[in-house]
Design an enzyme around this catalytic site. Structure first.
Site, PDB file in Angstrom:
ATOM      1  N   GLY A 283       0.835  -1.191   0.000  1.00  0.00           N
ATOM      2  CA  GLY A 283       0.000   0.000   0.000  1.00  0.00           C
ATOM      3  C   GLY A 283       0.873   1.245   0.000  1.00  0.00           C
TER       4      GLY A 283
ATOM      5  N   GLN B  73       2.689   9.967   1.980  1.00  0.00           N
ATOM      6  CA  GLN B  73       4.045   9.406   2.095  1.00  0.00           C
ATOM      7  C   GLN B  73       4.969   9.884   0.982  1.00  0.00           C
ATOM      8  OE1 GLN B  73       2.245   5.296   2.600  1.00  0.00           O
ATOM      9  NE2 GLN B  73       4.148   5.070   3.750  1.00  0.00           N
TER      10      GLN B  73
ATOM     11  N   CYS C  55       5.534  -0.417   7.493  1.00  0.00           N
ATOM     12  CA  CYS C  55       5.293   0.870   6.819  1.00  0.00           C
ATOM     13  C   CYS C  55       6.550   1.257   6.045  1.00  0.00           C
ATOM     14  CB  CYS C  55       4.979   1.942   7.864  1.00  0.00           C
ATOM     15  SG  CYS C  55       4.578   3.543   7.135  1.00  0.00           S
ATOM     16  N   LEU C  56       6.356   1.669   4.799  1.00  0.00           N
ATOM     17  CA  LEU C  56       7.506   2.070   3.980  1.00  0.00           C
ATOM     18  C   LEU C  56       8.151   3.348   4.523  1.00  0.00           C
ATOM     19  CD1 LEU C  56       5.984   1.321   0.467  1.00  0.00           C
ATOM     20  CD2 LEU C  56       7.485  -0.132   1.854  1.00  0.00           C
TER      21      LEU C  56
ATOM     22  N   HIS D  33      -4.703   1.472   7.666  1.00  0.00           N
ATOM     23  CA  HIS D  33      -3.343   2.003   7.828  1.00  0.00           C
ATOM     24  C   HIS D  33      -3.120   3.183   6.872  1.00  0.00           C
ATOM     25  CE1 HIS D  33       1.180   1.301   8.248  1.00  0.00           C
ATOM     26  NE2 HIS D  33       1.117   2.024   7.145  1.00  0.00           N
ATOM     27  N   GLU D  34      -3.515   3.006   5.605  1.00  0.00           N
ATOM     28  CA  GLU D  34      -3.281   4.071   4.607  1.00  0.00           C
ATOM     29  C   GLU D  34      -4.168   5.290   4.883  1.00  0.00           C
ATOM     30  OE1 GLU D  34      -0.700   3.661   3.036  1.00  0.00           O
ATOM     31  OE2 GLU D  34      -0.512   1.493   3.153  1.00  0.00           O
TER      32      GLU D  34
ATOM     33  N   HIS E 149      -2.607   7.502   7.305  1.00  0.00           N
ATOM     34  CA  HIS E 149      -1.598   8.404   6.713  1.00  0.00           C
ATOM     35  C   HIS E 149      -2.264   9.688   6.214  1.00  0.00           C
ATOM     36  CE1 HIS E 149       2.161   6.217   6.827  1.00  0.00           C
ATOM     37  NE2 HIS E 149       1.670   5.153   6.201  1.00  0.00           N
TER      38      HIS E 149
HETATM   39  O1  K1U Z   1       3.922   2.299   4.046  1.00  0.00           O
HETATM   40  C1  K1U Z   1       2.828   1.826   3.836  1.00  0.00           C
HETATM   41  O2  K1U Z   1       1.822   2.395   4.208  1.00  0.00           O
HETATM   42  C2  K1U Z   1       2.750   0.498   3.115  1.00  0.00           C
HETATM   43  C3  K1U Z   1       2.701  -0.700   4.040  1.00  0.00           C
HETATM   44  C4  K1U Z   1       1.265  -1.178   4.080  1.00  0.00           C
HETATM   45  C5  K1U Z   1       0.908  -2.107   5.188  1.00  0.00           C
HETATM   46  C6  K1U Z   1       1.550  -3.308   5.365  1.00  0.00           C
HETATM   47  C7  K1U Z   1       1.174  -4.155   6.393  1.00  0.00           C
HETATM   48  C8  K1U Z   1       0.139  -3.817   7.219  1.00  0.00           C
HETATM   49  C9  K1U Z   1      -0.487  -2.609   7.049  1.00  0.00           C
HETATM   50  C10 K1U Z   1      -0.120  -1.757   6.032  1.00  0.00           C
HETATM   51  C11 K1U Z   1       3.630  -1.766   3.478  1.00  0.00           C
HETATM   52  O3  K1U Z   1       3.442  -2.222   2.403  1.00  0.00           O
HETATM   53  S1  K1U Z   1       4.930  -2.284   4.478  1.00  0.00           S
HETATM   54  C12 K1U Z   1       5.711  -3.564   3.519  1.00  0.00           C
HETATM   55  C13 K1U Z   1       4.964  -4.856   3.539  1.00  0.00           C
HETATM   56  O4  K1U Z   1       4.126  -5.064   4.380  1.00  0.00           O
HETATM   57  C14 K1U Z   1       5.241  -5.889   2.532  1.00  0.00           C
HETATM   58  C15 K1U Z   1       6.296  -5.803   1.679  1.00  0.00           C
HETATM   59  C16 K1U Z   1       6.513  -6.795   0.731  1.00  0.00           C
HETATM   60  C17 K1U Z   1       5.689  -7.867   0.638  1.00  0.00           C
HETATM   61  C18 K1U Z   1       4.638  -7.977   1.512  1.00  0.00           C
HETATM   62  C19 K1U Z   1       4.403  -6.988   2.449  1.00  0.00           C
HETATM   63 ZN    ZN Z   2       2.520   3.286   6.199  1.00  0.00          ZN
END
Ligand code: K1U
Ligand code: ZN
Length: 171
Positions: free
Chosen positions: A46, A51, A92-93, A134-135, A138
């Site tokens: 996401g 972000q 979270c990225l 979560h998004e 943000h």
């Molecule tokens: O930064 C963000 O908002 C994105 C975040 C979204 C998220 C992940 C998990 C739970 C709630 C919200 C991410 O994508 S973090 C990276 C991640 O979870 C992932 C990366 C590669 C493969 C699978 C998952």
């Molecule tokens: Zn995030």
């Protein structure tokens, strides 16, 4: 298409409350494409416009295993919540290498618009429901670590500070 810079916590710009999208034009569609490319490249499931330092109410999500099921939510609103609240692991990225459990509604109904401005409603559960909540946080200027205890937040900030100093020395 372009890869966008993802703001890193702590950054005050992650606390800006995003404004509604009012123009469904080519600029918006380019932003959607660039955000999707940035999310897939990270990789992530996401990304919220906040972000990438764009303070408009737009999120992209793809929770599929095949990374070919992009979902775009513009001006999203949660119009119903049901089921138990559950703790699920989140990442979270904008906060790399931090994974913590957060309590969220297990089932939600979202109303949003697509990139053409058409309104739709969607029921979500599981990972999609977690990710949408979560998004959407943000967009309201909230980062998931802010749900954690003050002690955990301060440990995360210390860890990030040490990592940044190490990266600075090695640069
Ligand atoms: O930064 C963000 O908002 C994105 C975040 C979204 C998220 C992940 C998990 C739970 C709630 C919200 C991410 O994508 S973090 C990276 C991640 O979870 C992932 C990366 C590669 C493969 C699978 C998952
Ligand atoms: Zn995030």
């Amino acid at each position: 298409m372009a890869l966008l810079h993802v703001l890193q916590y702590p950054d005050d710009r992650l606390h800006i409350v995003a404004r509604p999208v009012t123009r469904f034009d080519d600029r918006l569609r380019t932003l959607v494409r660039d955000m999707a490319q940035t999310m897939y490249a990270a990789p992530g499931v996401g990304l919220a416009a906040t972000q990438v330092d764009v303070h408009e109410r737009l999120i992209v999500i793809d929770v599929s295993d095949t990374h070919d099921a992009l979902q775009v939510f513009i001006n999203p609103e949660i119009i119903a919540r049901s089921g138990e609240e559950q703790y699920e692991q989140e990442g979270c990225l904008s906060v790399p290498d931090v994974y913590e459990k957060v309590k969220r509604s297990s089932r939600i109904t979202v109303r949003a618009q697509d990139a053409e401005g058409r309104s739709f409603e969607l029921e979500a559960e599981g990972m999609l429901a977690v990710c949408i909540q979560h998004e959407m946080d943000h967009l309201d200027g909230k980062v998931f670590v802010e749900y954690l205890s003050p002690l955990k937040q301060s440990r995360i900030l210390t860890r990030i500070g040490k990592l940044r100093r190490r990266q600075h020395v090695n640069a």
